[in-house]
Write a protein that holds these residues in place. Structure first.
Motif, short mmCIF file in Angstrom:
data_model
loop_
_atom_site.label_atom_id
_atom_site.label_comp_id
_atom_site.label_asym_id
_atom_site.label_seq_id
_atom_site.Cartn_x
_atom_site.Cartn_y
_atom_site.Cartn_z
N TYR A 58 -1.04 6.68 2.12
CA TYR A 58 -1.93 6.46 0.98
C TYR A 58 -3.32 6.95 1.35
CZ TYR A 58 -2.07 2.45 4.11
OH TYR A 58 -2.10 1.66 5.25
N LEU A 89 0.81 -1.22 0.00
CA LEU A 89 0.00 0.00 0.00
C LEU A 89 0.84 1.27 0.00
CD1 LEU A 89 -2.91 -1.00 2.40
CD2 LEU A 89 -3.15 -0.13 0.06
N ALA A 98 -7.38 3.38 -0.78
CA ALA A 98 -6.32 2.58 -1.41
C ALA A 98 -6.39 1.11 -1.02
CB ALA A 98 -4.96 3.17 -1.06
N TYR A 124 1.85 2.00 -3.52
CA TYR A 124 0.59 2.21 -4.24
C TYR A 124 0.07 3.62 -3.99
CZ TYR A 124 -4.13 1.16 -6.00
OH TYR A 124 -5.31 1.16 -6.71
N GLY A 125 0.21 4.09 -2.76
CA GLY A 125 -0.17 5.47 -2.46
C GLY A 125 0.62 6.46 -3.29
N GLN A 151 4.51 12.43 -0.72
CA GLN A 151 3.36 11.59 -0.36
C GLN A 151 3.72 10.73 0.82
OE1 GLN A 151 0.24 11.57 -1.60
NE2 GLN A 151 -0.39 9.93 -0.20
#
Length: 360
Positions: free
Chosen positions: A306, A156, A310, A159-160, A303
């Motif tokens: 996330y 994750l 997500a 992915y975020g 960032q």
């Protein structure tokens, strides 16, 4: 219930009996089946990372478990449902930039301390209490696979970053720092999201070679030698076209030159997301050329973690086999051996290697 409690930084976790959590409105209680042991847990427990965590507290961010009880605001979750316990707890009072704490790990900032004080107890226990929205349904699984599903916590994070970069299928991606736990996961996630090609950089040539063996021709690896101009030339030569997106996920021990090498390889109108730890140990800043960024319309953003949706999307990527949890090699420990698990995670980190605790 039994739990692994951190009573003081620098002391081992105490395995002891503590009161079971009490359910409140807007909360869920979960029977924890497995929880990931992040590689740097030892550094947090020792106090080396100086994380904001009011003690004593049950340690452990994130888990896979089954719903035990829900509050009156839960209309879909049912007792026995399998869920991912997302440790990213956000304030609920309407702020455009909500404060965030990582349950069982850190408040993140002074503003996140109220969240940490209330949801201070993490996943290394037989039960845990978390906000309703943080219990993300993952569908029925075999209990034997619960530890492998803990890889959600690793997947994750990059992915975020890719969601922040608005990565599109068919684009060319550069993962800067692809040989660590999060970086290698970033390669898998980018491929699962449909990247045409992933350029993977790193200093560990063996780990880079293993990425190619694992994922095939869509991954192009570039060993980093420390020569900024030379390394960037190698990156551009390896790419089958202009690089659309750069995700930097280098660890704190890396330096800003390694980050700048990758950033300046992105195409005009390209996007760059910073998620690594460079600068946390001090040292020079990025020193990016203002005219280059302005004239090439470069998007650069940081960032952390996330967005709330997500975890649900990642579940879909896993269920559709676009992201394969079978890539992860998992070593499991029971709760009584939590301190051994922490030591094992520190000594055995790396691409697709994971340590997990099974409280039950």
């Amino acid at each position: 219930m039994k739990a692994a409690v951190l009573k003081a930084f620098g002391s081992p976790l105490a395995i002891e009996t503590v009161p079971e959590p009490e359910l409140g409105t807007g909360e869920v209680i979960v029977d924890v089946v497995a929880s990931r042991v992040i590689a740097y847990s030892r550094d947090v427990i020792s106090g080396e990372r100086n994380y904001l965590l009011e003690l004593p507290a049950v340690f452990g961010p994130g888990a896979i478990g089954r719903v035990r009880a829900t509050g009156p605001d839960a209309t879909r979750l049912r007792q026995g449902d399998w869920v991912y316990c997302d440790p990213t707890v956000r304030s609920r009072d309407g702020a455009p930039s909500p404060d965030i704490a990582l349950q069982g790990l850190t408040a993140g900032s002074e503003a996140g301390m109220p969240l940490q004080r209330y949801f201070r107890d993490g996943a290394w226990a037989e039960q845990m209490r978390l906000p309703t929205e943080n219990a993300v349904p993952i569908g029925a699984i075999d209990g034997k696979d619960a530890a492998r599903w803990c890889a959600m916590g690793t997947l994750l994070v990059p992915y975020g970053g890719f969601l922040a970069a608005q990565l599109q299928a068919g684009e060319i991606v550069l993962v800067n720092g692809a040989t660590g736990g999060f970086g290698s996961a970033a390669v898998a996630v980018a491929l699962g999201m449909g990247a045409r090609c992933v350029i993977a950089t790193g200093r560990n040539e063996q780990a880079l070679a293993e990425l190619t063996q694992r994922f095939g021709a869509r991954v192009k690896t570039v060993p980093m030698r420390g020569d900024e101009a030379g390394d960037r030339a190698c990156i551009l030569q390896a790419a089958p076209g202009p690089i659309d997106c750069v995700l930097d996920i280098l660890p704190p021990a890396a330096n800003a030159v390694q980050v700048r090498t990758a950033i300046l390889a992105v195409r005009p109108y390209g996007r760059v997301v910073l998620m690594g730890g460079v600068g946390m140990l001090g040292g020079a800043g990025l020193d990016l050329p203002y005219p280059w960024m302005m004239r090439n319309c470069i998007t650069l953003r940081g960032q952390w973690m996330y967005p709330p949706h997500a975890a649900l999307l990642m579940t879909g990527l896993i269920r559709s086999s676009l992201v394969d949890l079978g890539q992860f090699e998992v070593t499991e420990f029971d709760l009584d051996r939590a301190n051994e698990a922490v030591a094992h995670a520190a000594a055995n980190s790396g691409p697709f290697r994971m340590t997990a605790i099974r409280p039950r």
